[in-house]
Design an enzyme around this catalytic site. Structure first.
Site, PDB file in Angstrom:
ATOM      1  N   CYS A 226       1.833  12.766   3.179  1.00  0.00           N
ATOM      2  CA  CYS A 226       1.004  11.575   3.331  1.00  0.00           C
ATOM      3  C   CYS A 226      -0.288  11.783   2.546  1.00  0.00           C
ATOM      4  O   CYS A 226      -0.969  12.799   2.728  1.00  0.00           O
ATOM      5  CB  CYS A 226       0.691  11.358   4.811  1.00  0.00           C
ATOM      6  SG  CYS A 226      -0.462  10.009   5.101  1.00  0.00           S
TER       7      CYS A 226
ATOM      8  N   CYS B 279      15.562   0.011  -6.843  1.00  0.00           N
ATOM      9  CA  CYS B 279      14.771  -1.081  -6.273  1.00  0.00           C
ATOM     10  C   CYS B 279      13.352  -1.116  -6.837  1.00  0.00           C
ATOM     11  O   CYS B 279      12.629  -2.080  -6.654  1.00  0.00           O
ATOM     12  CB  CYS B 279      14.735  -0.994  -4.752  1.00  0.00           C
ATOM     13  SG  CYS B 279      13.788   0.391  -4.111  1.00  0.00           S
TER      14      CYS B 279
ATOM     15  N   HIS C 142       0.114   2.672   6.316  1.00  0.00           N
ATOM     16  CA  HIS C 142       1.310   1.947   5.882  1.00  0.00           C
ATOM     17  C   HIS C 142       1.940   2.707   4.724  1.00  0.00           C
ATOM     18  O   HIS C 142       1.256   3.104   3.784  1.00  0.00           O
ATOM     19  CB  HIS C 142       0.920   0.535   5.443  1.00  0.00           C
ATOM     20  CG  HIS C 142       2.039  -0.227   4.799  1.00  0.00           C
ATOM     21  ND1 HIS C 142       3.029  -0.832   5.545  1.00  0.00           N
ATOM     22  CD2 HIS C 142       2.339  -0.464   3.507  1.00  0.00           C
ATOM     23  CE1 HIS C 142       3.885  -1.420   4.715  1.00  0.00           C
ATOM     24  NE2 HIS C 142       3.494  -1.213   3.469  1.00  0.00           N
TER      25      HIS C 142
ATOM     26  N   HIS D 193       8.802   0.208   3.819  1.00  0.00           N
ATOM     27  CA  HIS D 193       9.753  -0.344   4.774  1.00  0.00           C
ATOM     28  C   HIS D 193      11.028   0.495   4.770  1.00  0.00           C
ATOM     29  O   HIS D 193      11.270   1.268   3.841  1.00  0.00           O
ATOM     30  CB  HIS D 193      10.085  -1.797   4.423  1.00  0.00           C
ATOM     31  CG  HIS D 193       8.945  -2.724   4.680  1.00  0.00           C
ATOM     32  ND1 HIS D 193       7.946  -2.929   3.757  1.00  0.00           N
ATOM     33  CD2 HIS D 193       8.622  -3.477   5.759  1.00  0.00           C
ATOM     34  CE1 HIS D 193       7.062  -3.780   4.263  1.00  0.00           C
ATOM     35  NE2 HIS D 193       7.450  -4.137   5.475  1.00  0.00           N
TER      36      HIS D 193
ATOM     37  N   ASP E  41      20.700  -0.067   3.977  1.00  0.00           N
ATOM     38  CA  ASP E  41      21.670  -0.113   2.873  1.00  0.00           C
ATOM     39  C   ASP E  41      21.622   1.152   2.008  1.00  0.00           C
ATOM     40  O   ASP E  41      21.936   1.123   0.823  1.00  0.00           O
ATOM     41  CB  ASP E  41      21.426  -1.355   2.010  1.00  0.00           C
ATOM     42  CG  ASP E  41      19.995  -1.389   1.437  1.00  0.00           C
ATOM     43  OD1 ASP E  41      19.246  -0.407   1.653  1.00  0.00           O
ATOM     44  OD2 ASP E  41      19.637  -2.375   0.783  1.00  0.00           O
TER      45      ASP E  41
ATOM     46  N   ARG F 285      17.675   3.676   3.880  1.00  0.00           N
ATOM     47  CA  ARG F 285      16.885   3.676   2.646  1.00  0.00           C
ATOM     48  C   ARG F 285      15.421   3.432   2.995  1.00  0.00           C
ATOM     49  O   ARG F 285      15.032   2.329   3.340  1.00  0.00           O
ATOM     50  CB  ARG F 285      17.370   2.586   1.685  1.00  0.00           C
ATOM     51  CG  ARG F 285      16.447   2.411   0.458  1.00  0.00           C
ATOM     52  CD  ARG F 285      17.055   1.507  -0.602  1.00  0.00           C
ATOM     53  NE  ARG F 285      17.274   0.149  -0.141  1.00  0.00           N
ATOM     54  CZ  ARG F 285      16.414  -0.883  -0.328  1.00  0.00           C
ATOM     55  NH1 ARG F 285      15.273  -0.690  -0.951  1.00  0.00           N
ATOM     56  NH2 ARG F 285      16.717  -2.071   0.110  1.00  0.00           N
TER      57      ARG F 285
ATOM     58  N   CYS G 296      12.022   2.788   1.664  1.00  0.00           N
ATOM     59  CA  CYS G 296      11.474   2.259   0.421  1.00  0.00           C
ATOM     60  C   CYS G 296       9.962   2.442   0.513  1.00  0.00           C
ATOM     61  O   CYS G 296       9.283   1.751   1.277  1.00  0.00           O
ATOM     62  CB  CYS G 296      11.866   0.778   0.328  1.00  0.00           C
ATOM     63  SG  CYS G 296      11.351  -0.001  -1.184  1.00  0.00           S
TER      64      CYS G 296
HETATM   65 ZN   LIG Z   1      -0.760  10.141   7.299  1.00  0.00          ZN
END
Ligand SMILES: [Zn+2]
Length: 123
Positions: free
Chosen positions: A41, A59, A95, A98, A102, A110, A112
């Site tokens: 992160c 994608c 954030h 998502h 699939d 997955r 993303c």
């Molecule tokens: Zn974090």
């Protein structure tokens, strides 16, 4: 998201991690990147994903089929007229992106994820 995790972030990172934005597809540093190592992160340095679980999804964002145990928080997201599952860093609530169902076997998952949310460290 707690202010203490935000002090070192760039505007692009804040846009995604704090405001829940999305980077443009096919622009992220790790979209087309398959070196061996771990993804942390960018806000709080928690271990989130490993290169073994990264795959080419086409994608436009980095995709992972598996996340580190207990590293992710899942939230229902009904914005933009879609039903999606938002993923956030469990430790700092940033954030990340998502998750979809699939992905490749065996998980079918997955993740993303926006590149700007990730900090890669080579093995
Ligand atoms: Zn974090």
């Amino acid at each position: 998201m707690d202010k203490k995790w935000q002090t070192h972030l760039t505007d692009a990172q804040k846009h995604v991690c704090v405001d829940g934005g999305t980077e443009y597809p096919f622009t992220g540093e790790y979209n087309d990147f398959f070196e061996s190592g771990d993804y942390y992160c960018v806000c709080c340095n928690a271990l989130l994903f490993k290169s073994e679980d990264k795959f080419q999804s086409g994608c436009g964002w980095p995709a992972f089929s598996f996340s580190e145990k207990e590293s992710i928080r899942y939230l229902r997201d009904s914005s933009h007229g879609m039903e999606r599952i938002e993923v956030r860093c469990k430790q700092c609530d940033a954030h990340l992106g998502h998750v979809f169902n699939d992905g490749p076997p065996p998980t079918g998952t997955r993740y993303c994820i926006n590149s700007v949310c990730l900090d890669f460290k080579a093995k």
